[in-house]
Design a protein around this motif. Structure first.
Motif, PDB file in Angstrom:
ATOM      1  N   LEU A 481       0.835  -1.190   0.000  1.00  0.00           N
ATOM      2  CA  LEU A 481       0.000   0.000   0.000  1.00  0.00           C
ATOM      3  C   LEU A 481       0.874   1.245   0.000  1.00  0.00           C
ATOM      4  CD1 LEU A 481      -2.950  -0.730   2.472  1.00  0.00           C
ATOM      5  CD2 LEU A 481      -2.940  -0.782  -0.023  1.00  0.00           C
ATOM      6  N   TYR A 482       0.521   2.186  -0.881  1.00  0.00           N
ATOM      7  CA  TYR A 482       1.117   3.517  -0.876  1.00  0.00           C
ATOM      8  C   TYR A 482       0.055   4.465  -0.310  1.00  0.00           C
ATOM      9  CZ  TYR A 482       5.406   2.585  -3.527  1.00  0.00           C
ATOM     10  OH  TYR A 482       6.642   2.148  -3.912  1.00  0.00           O
ATOM     11  N   TYR A 483       0.543   5.559   0.275  1.00  0.00           N
ATOM     12  CA  TYR A 483      -0.384   6.502   0.895  1.00  0.00           C
ATOM     13  C   TYR A 483      -0.123   7.899   0.353  1.00  0.00           C
ATOM     14  CZ  TYR A 483      -1.423   2.765   4.172  1.00  0.00           C
ATOM     15  OH  TYR A 483      -1.824   1.567   4.719  1.00  0.00           O
ATOM     16  N   GLN A 484      -1.216   8.563  -0.054  1.00  0.00           N
ATOM     17  CA  GLN A 484      -1.104   9.962  -0.496  1.00  0.00           C
ATOM     18  C   GLN A 484      -1.771  10.852   0.560  1.00  0.00           C
ATOM     19  OE1 GLN A 484      -3.075  11.133  -4.189  1.00  0.00           O
ATOM     20  NE2 GLN A 484      -1.306  12.484  -4.646  1.00  0.00           N
ATOM     21  N   PRO A 485      -1.024  11.833   1.062  1.00  0.00           N
ATOM     22  CA  PRO A 485      -1.581  12.711   2.105  1.00  0.00           C
ATOM     23  C   PRO A 485      -2.741  13.553   1.578  1.00  0.00           C
ATOM     24  CG  PRO A 485       0.819  12.836   2.054  1.00  0.00           C
ATOM     25  CD  PRO A 485       0.402  12.098   0.819  1.00  0.00           C
ATOM     26  N   VAL A 674     -13.238  17.331  -0.818  1.00  0.00           N
ATOM     27  CA  VAL A 674     -11.831  17.048  -1.092  1.00  0.00           C
ATOM     28  C   VAL A 674     -11.612  17.207  -2.598  1.00  0.00           C
ATOM     29  CG1 VAL A 674      -9.980  15.357  -1.002  1.00  0.00           C
ATOM     30  CG2 VAL A 674     -11.687  15.429   0.824  1.00  0.00           C
ATOM     31  N   SER A 675     -10.586  17.947  -2.969  1.00  0.00           N
ATOM     32  CA  SER A 675     -10.242  18.094  -4.388  1.00  0.00           C
ATOM     33  C   SER A 675      -9.020  17.240  -4.693  1.00  0.00           C
ATOM     34  CB  SER A 675      -9.958  19.561  -4.723  1.00  0.00           C
ATOM     35  OG  SER A 675     -11.146  20.314  -4.668  1.00  0.00           O
ATOM     36  N   GLN A 696      -5.620  17.131  -2.197  1.00  0.00           N
ATOM     37  CA  GLN A 696      -4.562  16.141  -2.342  1.00  0.00           C
ATOM     38  C   GLN A 696      -4.049  16.193  -3.762  1.00  0.00           C
ATOM     39  OE1 GLN A 696      -7.525  12.553  -2.143  1.00  0.00           O
ATOM     40  NE2 GLN A 696      -5.575  11.741  -2.873  1.00  0.00           N
ATOM     41  N   GLY A 697      -2.805  15.893  -3.936  1.00  0.00           N
ATOM     42  CA  GLY A 697      -2.228  15.908  -5.263  1.00  0.00           C
ATOM     43  C   GLY A 697      -0.724  15.978  -5.184  1.00  0.00           C
TER      44      GLY A 697
END
Length: 736
Positions: A481-485, A674-675, A696-697
């Motif tokens: 699993l990768y996580y994006q803040p 959330v965008s 997030q991005g």
């Protein structure tokens, strides 16, 4: 020929000498009874034979044979019995009169056999026939008595005379009834009944004769000479007649048995021929069932493969091209689901007729493989022939079809492979046509595609990836699993993480979800994959808690296919319990279209998940077809704007207006916004000005593994601090 005087009702003369010491030869009497019994048995056997004869000519023949046996037997019994009669005077018999008595016996016998030939005979008709037959036998007897010549005059006792006639009628009636009863049947018991009936009939016939003989009185005139009887040959003659009669009767019985066996053989032969005919019909029916589709009457897969192999061999030897077309009716399942399978079957019949009408000749083979799958085999000179036919079929398919009061317009997807360039065997060509069909369906349906080698390579790769993905799930190997803040614009902190699965493939390297999620969905692995992500995310929440990051939540994606399972809520609860984390720290992201697929069931499941304390987020908002009326019914917490509306900001004024409207609508529904896909400071600033809650991005961070997350979070917070200091300095300068 001189007839003697017979006195049936006249009293004996007073002047005369009555001969009282008349006797009968016991051997000849017994022989007469044997002849009578044999006659009875022959009559029963031949009557049975008449009943079993199938042809009218055969029935007539056996009636005459039976009549001859019965007449000859009765007459021979009578004649032997007369020869058994012994008197102390000379007695001889006149031949013409004796032969006339035989004629009466034949007449009575023919009447008996004719009566027995009727299929439906009532008792009264039987009784009437018995009277005539009995009278005929009695006439035969007394005409035979008239043939006796001697010096004595014959007188008959009227009572015994009448009794003999009654016995003759009774014996005839018994013979008719017994014959009718025993004309059917087989087996040992049936034969014993026939033997017993023959003894009874023989006794009846003999009784009639000797009752008539008992009525006879021979009277000599007083002055007439009484010559003693000569040594005669009555015994020899009687034995000769009896033996000849028995031989004739035996021959008739043997002929009847032989004919019966022959008929049985003929019947057996006919039955065999009928069975062979039935087997041929059954074979043809089985061949029809085995090689043709019962619904459309098109060739089925088995029949198609047989013809395909023959044509392939022909083209291999003689040269030429063949095209295999796989057809699939687009969205046919909707017809069965909405209108029922009966309506679907009717539609398939019409579509099969459309396909059949679109081919060129009987040389083109149209088959139904099952469901809504059809296959066509055609000979070619060039590829354009196959393309033209496929386009003709697609055009024909679009003709409206009236079904259940509705006008239906169907489309079809077609995949084509060509011999010899796309394969040399049936299996290979069919597989490649199927791959081309898959390509047509993947490109939006209602189209046609020819097979190309890259399709095979891709299919081979996908099959390999499917097997390797099963192994990875089974052994927990390679999946990470990768996580994006997800950054909270109001608090200035990272408050959420989106869990994104990756696959560290041993050959192809790190694979993104779009490379294997579709494979998992197509092969029934998506539930297992989502469950792995759920458990892993909950486990990582425990790790973050131990690192002092208890404020962080993790959002995990849920496949539309998995959202249809009632067990999902129990699996989420189980994963949280095993990891020992609070449900409030887990958020489930579902796509807009998945929510709208089956709203009633989805709504119940989401409420059940929400009752656990798990948050719910609608992902990729704006790309589906949800409405405000539906959104307000769903137990949602968060709405995520799809990146497609963000990527062109600030250049795309229309996208900016849409995002502004979505944020206002979401806040009206008390949802956080959330965008996704925030990649530039301009996009960040715009969303912050519009009141967006979270972003997030790549501007903040790309997805990273759990081990790299602390450093990324620290960097993001440092960037925020630096930006705050810069903003404060700029404000101070402006004040001065």
């Amino acid at each position: 020929m001189e007839w003697p005087a017979l006195y049936f009702t006249t009293q004996l003369p007073e002047t005369g000498q009555v001969i009282l010491n008349c006797t009968h030869n016991p051997f000849l009497v017994l022989l007469a009874y044997v002849v009578a019994c044999a006659t009875g048995f022959a009559t029963l056997d031949i009557t049975e034979r008449i009943g079993h004869a199938e042809k009218a000519a055969s029935q007539r023949l056996w009636r005459w044979v039976g009549a001859g046996c019965l007449a000859g037997g009765i007459w021979a019994m009578h004649f032997v019995s007369m020869l058994a009669f012994q008197a102390p005077i000379e007695i001889h018999y006149q031949l013409p009169v004796t032969l006339i008595s035989l004629l009466f016996a034949l007449t009575a016998s023919w009447l008996a056999m004719h009566t027995l030939s009727h299929p439906h005979l009532t008792f009264w008709k039987t009784l009437r026939a018995a009277v005539w037959i009995g009278l005929g036998i009695a006439t035969m007897h007394y005409v035979g008595m008239a043939a006796m010549r001697s010096y004595a005059t014959a007188y008959y006792n009227p009572a015994l005379f009448a009794l003999s006639i009654v016995i003759a009628i009774g014996a005839s009636l018994a013979a008719l009834l017994i014959s009718r009863h025993l004309c059917e049947g087989s087996g040992v018991v049936h034969q014993l009944l026939k033997y017993t009936a023959s003894l009874v009939l023989g006794a009846g016939i003999v009784s009639m004769h000797f009752t008539g003989m008992a009525a006879l009185n021979l009277v000599l005139p007083i002055d007439s000479p009484q010559p003693l009887p000569d040594d005669n040959t009555h015994l020899q003659l009687g034995l000769t007649v009896a033996v000849m009669t028995l031989l004739i009767i035996g021959s008739s019985i043997s002929a009847a048995l032989a004919d019966k066996k022959l008929q049985h053989k003929e019947s057996d032969l006919k039955r065999v021929n009928i069975l062979l005919s039935q087997l041929d019909q059954a074979r043809l029916s089985l061949q029809q069932v085995a090689h043709y589709d019962a619904l459309t009457n098109l060739i089925n897969r088995r029949g198609f493969n047989q013809i395909f192999a023959e044509k392939l061999l022909e083209k291999t030897n003689e040269g030429g091209m063949l095209a295999v077309m796989f057809l699939d009716i687009d969205h046919f399942k909707r017809i069965n689901d909405s209108l029922g399978h009966d309506a679907g079957d009717e539609l398939l019949k019409v579509l099969a007729s459309h396909i059949k009408d679109s081919v060129r000749s009987h040389d083109d083979v149209v088959a139904r493989f099952g469901g809504d799958e059809f296959c066509i085999l055609i000979g070619l000179h060039d590829l354009e022939e196959a393309r033209s036919m496929a386009q003709r079929i697609m055009l024909k398919m679009k003709e409206p079809v009236e079904l259940s009061g509705r006008s239906m317009v169907m489309t079809t997807s077609i995949g084509i492979s060509v011999f010899p360039q796309d394969g040399m065997t049936c299996e290979e060509l069919l597989k490649n046509a199927d791959l081309a069909l898959y390509q047509s369906k993947g490109c939006g349906r209602n189209g046609l595609h020819f097979f190309s080698p890259h399709m095979k390579n891709r299919a081979t790769l996908e099959l390999q990836l499917e097997e390797e993905l099963r192994y990875a799930l089974r052994n927990d190997a390679g999946l990470i699993l990768y996580y994006q803040p997800i950054y909270d614009l109001k608090s200035g902190q990272v408050t959420k993480l989106e869990a994104l699965i990756r696959w560290q493939h041993p050959v192809h390297g790190l694979l993104a979800p779009d490379r294997f999620i579709a494979i998992a969905e197509a092969n029934g692995l998506i539930n297992e994959l989502d469950n792995w992500v759920l458990h892993k995310a909950c486990e990582d929440l425990g790790v973050l808690s131990r690192q002092g990051r208890e404020e962080l939540k993790i959002a995990v994606n849920c496949s539309p296919l998995n959202l249809a399972r009632e067990e999902l809520a129990d699996e989420i609860e189980n994963a949280l319990r095993i990891a020992g984390v609070s449900p409030q720290r887990l958020e489930l992201e579902v796509t807009e279209n998945a929510l709208m697929g089956n709203l009633a069931n989805t709504l119940a499941l989401l409420k059940q998940i929400r009752s656990l304390g798990v948050s719910l987020s609608i992902d990729d908002f704006g790309t589906g077809y949800s409405s405000l009326a539906y959104l307000k019914r769903l137990p949602l917490n968060t709405l995520k704007i799809d990146r497609s509306f963000i990527q062109d900001i600030p250049k795309a004024t229309q996208d900016m207006e849409i995002v502004h409207a979505i944020i206002i609508m979401a806040h009206t529904l008390h949802l956080q916004v959330v965008s996704e896909g925030v990649e530039t400071p301009e996009q960040h600033d715009f969303l912050e000005r519009q009141g967006c809650d979270l972003v997030q991005g790549h501007l903040l961070s790309r997805p990273v593994p759990l081990a790299e997350l602390p450093a990324v979070l620290a960097e993001i917070n440092q960037r925020k601090h630096s930006r705050s200091v810069s903003s404060l300095s700029l404000a101070t300068v402006q004040l001065h």
